[in-house]
Design an enzyme around this catalytic site. Structure first.
Site, mmCIF file in Angstrom:
data_model
loop_
_atom_site.group_PDB
_atom_site.id
_atom_site.type_symbol
_atom_site.label_atom_id
_atom_site.label_comp_id
_atom_site.label_asym_id
_atom_site.label_seq_id
_atom_site.Cartn_x
_atom_site.Cartn_y
_atom_site.Cartn_z
ATOM 1 N N LYS A 1 7.098 -7.037 10.504
ATOM 2 C CA LYS A 1 6.425 -6.371 9.390
ATOM 3 C C LYS A 1 7.399 -5.639 8.472
ATOM 4 O O LYS A 1 7.203 -5.542 7.271
ATOM 5 C CB LYS A 1 5.383 -5.389 9.939
ATOM 6 C CG LYS A 1 4.574 -4.677 8.862
ATOM 7 C CD LYS A 1 3.501 -3.803 9.492
ATOM 8 C CE LYS A 1 2.709 -3.066 8.419
ATOM 9 N NZ LYS A 1 3.516 -2.065 7.711
ATOM 10 N N PHE B 1 3.053 -8.317 -8.849
ATOM 11 C CA PHE B 1 4.214 -9.054 -8.360
ATOM 12 C C PHE B 1 4.761 -9.904 -9.504
ATOM 13 O O PHE B 1 4.037 -10.253 -10.445
ATOM 14 C CB PHE B 1 3.833 -9.942 -7.167
ATOM 15 C CG PHE B 1 3.802 -9.212 -5.856
ATOM 16 C CD1 PHE B 1 4.742 -9.480 -4.873
ATOM 17 C CD2 PHE B 1 2.834 -8.249 -5.599
ATOM 18 C CE1 PHE B 1 4.717 -8.805 -3.652
ATOM 19 C CE2 PHE B 1 2.795 -7.573 -4.384
ATOM 20 C CZ PHE B 1 3.744 -7.863 -3.409
ATOM 21 N N TRP C 1 6.598 -0.817 -8.140
ATOM 22 C CA TRP C 1 7.767 -1.348 -7.445
ATOM 23 C C TRP C 1 8.945 -1.467 -8.412
ATOM 24 O O TRP C 1 10.062 -1.073 -8.112
ATOM 25 C CB TRP C 1 7.447 -2.709 -6.825
ATOM 26 C CG TRP C 1 8.570 -3.255 -5.990
ATOM 27 C CD1 TRP C 1 8.783 -3.071 -4.662
ATOM 28 C CD2 TRP C 1 9.651 -4.086 -6.466
ATOM 29 N NE1 TRP C 1 9.932 -3.728 -4.266
ATOM 30 C CE2 TRP C 1 10.486 -4.354 -5.345
ATOM 31 C CE3 TRP C 1 10.000 -4.626 -7.713
ATOM 32 C CZ2 TRP C 1 11.632 -5.134 -5.450
ATOM 33 C CZ3 TRP C 1 11.153 -5.405 -7.810
ATOM 34 C CH2 TRP C 1 11.947 -5.648 -6.687
ATOM 35 N N PHE D 1 -3.246 -0.609 7.069
ATOM 36 C CA PHE D 1 -3.900 -1.892 6.853
ATOM 37 C C PHE D 1 -5.069 -1.770 5.871
ATOM 38 O O PHE D 1 -5.027 -0.945 4.962
ATOM 39 C CB PHE D 1 -4.323 -2.504 8.182
ATOM 40 C CG PHE D 1 -3.165 -2.806 9.095
ATOM 41 C CD1 PHE D 1 -2.087 -3.565 8.646
ATOM 42 C CD2 PHE D 1 -3.121 -2.322 10.391
ATOM 43 C CE1 PHE D 1 -0.997 -3.836 9.475
ATOM 44 C CE2 PHE D 1 -2.045 -2.592 11.228
ATOM 45 C CZ PHE D 1 -0.980 -3.348 10.767
ATOM 46 N N LYS E 1 0.822 -1.215 0.000
ATOM 47 C CA LYS E 1 0.000 0.000 0.000
ATOM 48 C C LYS E 1 0.859 1.270 0.000
ATOM 49 O O LYS E 1 0.568 2.212 -0.750
ATOM 50 C CB LYS E 1 -0.939 -0.025 1.210
ATOM 51 C CG LYS E 1 -1.850 1.182 1.357
ATOM 52 C CD LYS E 1 -3.034 0.880 2.241
ATOM 53 C CE LYS E 1 -2.627 0.168 3.518
ATOM 54 N NZ LYS E 1 -1.708 0.947 4.358
ATOM 55 N N ARG F 1 2.742 7.999 7.183
ATOM 56 C CA ARG F 1 3.054 7.918 8.606
ATOM 57 C C ARG F 1 4.538 7.601 8.799
ATOM 58 O O ARG F 1 5.205 7.102 7.903
ATOM 59 C CB ARG F 1 2.201 6.839 9.276
ATOM 60 C CG ARG F 1 0.721 7.159 9.347
ATOM 61 C CD ARG F 1 -0.091 5.929 9.719
ATOM 62 N NE ARG F 1 0.051 4.887 8.719
ATOM 63 C CZ ARG F 1 -0.022 3.595 8.975
ATOM 64 N NH1 ARG F 1 -0.208 3.165 10.208
ATOM 65 N NH2 ARG F 1 0.084 2.723 8.008
ATOM 66 N N ALA G 1 -2.971 1.192 12.820
ATOM 67 C CA ALA G 1 -4.399 1.187 12.490
ATOM 68 C C ALA G 1 -5.155 0.053 13.155
ATOM 69 O O ALA G 1 -6.379 0.078 13.186
ATOM 70 C CB ALA G 1 -4.588 1.117 10.979
#
Length: 556
Positions: free
Chosen positions: A105, A381, A409, A301, A71, A94, A273
């Site tokens: 994570k 991906f 990406w 999330f 995200k 953030r 979140a």
């Protein structure tokens, strides 16, 4: 294949003064942290107060899985694509917490050729904002214990002190502790505990306050516990709101950095979140909205957590007017929601993909309920097959959903141009009719059920005895008109992380309701969600080091 860190190191960063100049920030408003990071004084807002508000684009996603959704990568890539198309754009993110960075994570600066930089600085200590919040939070704990030690004029009931200490790490050993041991001179013994810093109410307050005056007012409203008569005791009662505001004076200023392609990025605040409201600061969002024509921001999330809280809490409190939403989906994650194990995701499986699409469908219904137009971004991906991509694209077309394949990406902004064009077209052609899902005048139970049923798809809500008693007390204390912040697992629409896809006929269990009066909401804990995570068996920190040139290695 180059790592995210290797890619970031190859980037030739522009001096932060040049990035600031792109959006019309005079150097007089910059407070530089080296060559490539700066804080921006809130005084700049006076110079742009008559500017038109930007088109605000929210990026959210399906329920995340260990397969990763990207995200933040899509947020950065979309902003870079919009710049390539000639638009005035910035992004708002953030700040990463050291807990996930050192844990499981990972960081929160995007990935590949769609990152914010300098990524190693941002993912580690950055400009010290989270440390300042830690200091303010723990200073309050020290003030509380000192007040009790020095005679306890407020008659604080040491058994009902609810304020906890914090640390910006995953440390399960600190969830429950005893403080004040060692004799009369060491304080009054009592039970205490630690949350992770990003779960602190002070983090939420910093992210929702609109100016320094509002910041101080919100800090003063914090409930730290209850006296022996059962009445709430606040920061204002302790007379330390001014000191806490002073500790946050610099941290309250938004941070300015850049993406790999030189898009201005405001990175400020970092509430999770799943246990907080999951959005960057109001002051950063409003600043960006006055300086560029488009602002791309994200909320943590899936849409059941970050987007719901962005729209029901942040947008309502800050009077924001979002114009469109991007829902990020990956074929990998959809296959997991369709029942495929993580170690089997490299294999094509259209059937599982189509089953998992029910999760995406629920999130489209949620965004639609808020009255906002949306676009679906397929975050590509390398293992995705043409057959799977076509199946997902056709499903979107069959449902009349606008969809764009993105490859930001691997290709940066160039890989997101189709998405950028679709977002701009959507804003120009579809009028947003944003509306929160509940009114503040509703009862706490009605607000909880509105989120549980409309956003999660729950059939019913159960309340523990403690939650029922909490709600009664909150109403008696006059807090029944506040919004709610649901603390829930990010992995499922339900409060059971094992229930992937789109579960049906399930119950959401509210186990506790905590007042977060300074932030302006009531935190409702569901299931087994924790406010202090633990480290995995093999934390990411095991791969981190510095090389002979004192440069970071192993950082994603």
């Amino acid at each position: 294949m180059l790592s995210d860190l290797d890619i970031a190191k190859q980037c030739q960063l522009q001096p932060i003064e040049i990035i600031a100049d792109q959006v019309g920030i005079d150097q007089a408003f910059l407070e530089q942290y080296g060559k490539h990071k700066a804080k921006v004084s809130l005084d700049v807002m006076e110079t742009v107060k008559d500017q038109r508000e930007a088109n605000l684009v929210l990026v959210t996603s399906i329920n995340p899985t260990p397969a990763g959704e990207g995200k933040s990568t899509v947020t950065v890539g979309l902003a870079q694509a919009m710049k390539q198309l000639g638009h005035s754009v910035s992004c708002c993110l953030r700040e990463p917490s050291l807990g996930p960075v050192m844990g499981l994570k990972g960081g929160a600066t995007g990935g590949g050729y769609s990152q914010v930089v300098p990524m190693e600085d941002i993912n580690l200590h950055f400009t010290g904002d989270i440390h300042a919040i830690t200091a303010a939070n723990n200073a309050l704990s020290a003030f509380i214990d000192n007040h009790v030690f020095q005679g306890n004029e407020l008659n604080i009931d040491v058994r009902r002190i609810t304020w906890k200490r914090v640390v910006d790490l995953n440390d399960r050993a600190l969830r429950q502790v005893i403080v004040g041991l060692g004799g009369v001179k060491q304080g009054v013994p009592r039970e205490d505990g630690f949350n992770i810093t990003v779960a602190s109410e002070i983090m939420a307050i910093l992210c929702l306050a609109t100016d320094y005056s509002d910041l101080k007012k919100r800090l003063n409203r914090i409930i730290i516990g209850y006296n022996t008569s059962g009445a709430p005791v606040t920061v204002e009662d302790l007379n330390v709101g001014g000191a806490l505001t002073l500790l946050l004076k610099e941290a309250f200023k938004p941070n300015l950095v850049q993406t790999l392609e030189g898009v201005p990025a405001f990175i400020h605040g970092g509430p999770f979140a799943n246990i907080a409201h999951g959005c960057n600061s109001v002051v950063a969002t409003k600043m960006a909205s006055k300086l560029t024509d488009y602002v791309v921001t994200e909320a943590g999330f899936g849409a059941d957590l970050g987007a719901e809280k962005f729209l029901n809490i942040k947008a309502r409190q800050a009077d924001l007017d979002p114009k469109a939403v991007v829902i990020v989906a990956t074929i990998r994650a959809l296959k997991m929601h369709g029942g495929v194990a993580k170690d089997q995701l490299e294999k094509a499986n259209v059937e599982a993909l189509l089953t998992g699409l029910e999760n995406l469908k629920k999130h489209t219904e949620t965004i639609d309920a808020f009255g906002l137009p949306f676009v679906i971004a397929i975050n590509k991906f390398t293992a995705d097959t043409d057959e799977e991509i076509n199946a997902l694209s056709e499903w979107c077309e069959d449902h009349d959903f606008k969809v764009a394949l993105t490859d930001v990406w691997a290709n940066g902004g160039a890989g997101g141009q189709a998405l950028a064009e679709l977002v701009v077209q959507t804003i120009e052609e579809k009028e947003a009719n944003f509306r929160p899902l509940y009114h503040l005048e509703m009862t706490l139970e009605e607000k909880i059920e509105a989120v549980a049923k409309k956003v999660y798809g729950a059939k019913r809500v159960d309340y523990s005895t403690q939650a029922k008693n909490d709600i009664i007390a909150l109403k008696e204390q006059g807090y029944g008109n506040l919004g709610i912040c649901m603390a829930k697992t990010q992995y499922s629409l339900s409060d059971d992380p094992e229930k992937l896809g789109r579960p049906e006929d399930f119950t959401i269990t509210i186990r506790e309701c905590r007042p977060s009066i300074g932030a302006g909401f009531i935190v409702c804990l569901t299931g087994d969600v924790l406010t202090m995570p633990g480290l995995p068996k093999e934390p990411a920190a095991l791969k981190m080091d510095i090389d002979d040139q004192h440069q970071a290695i192993g950082l994603f």
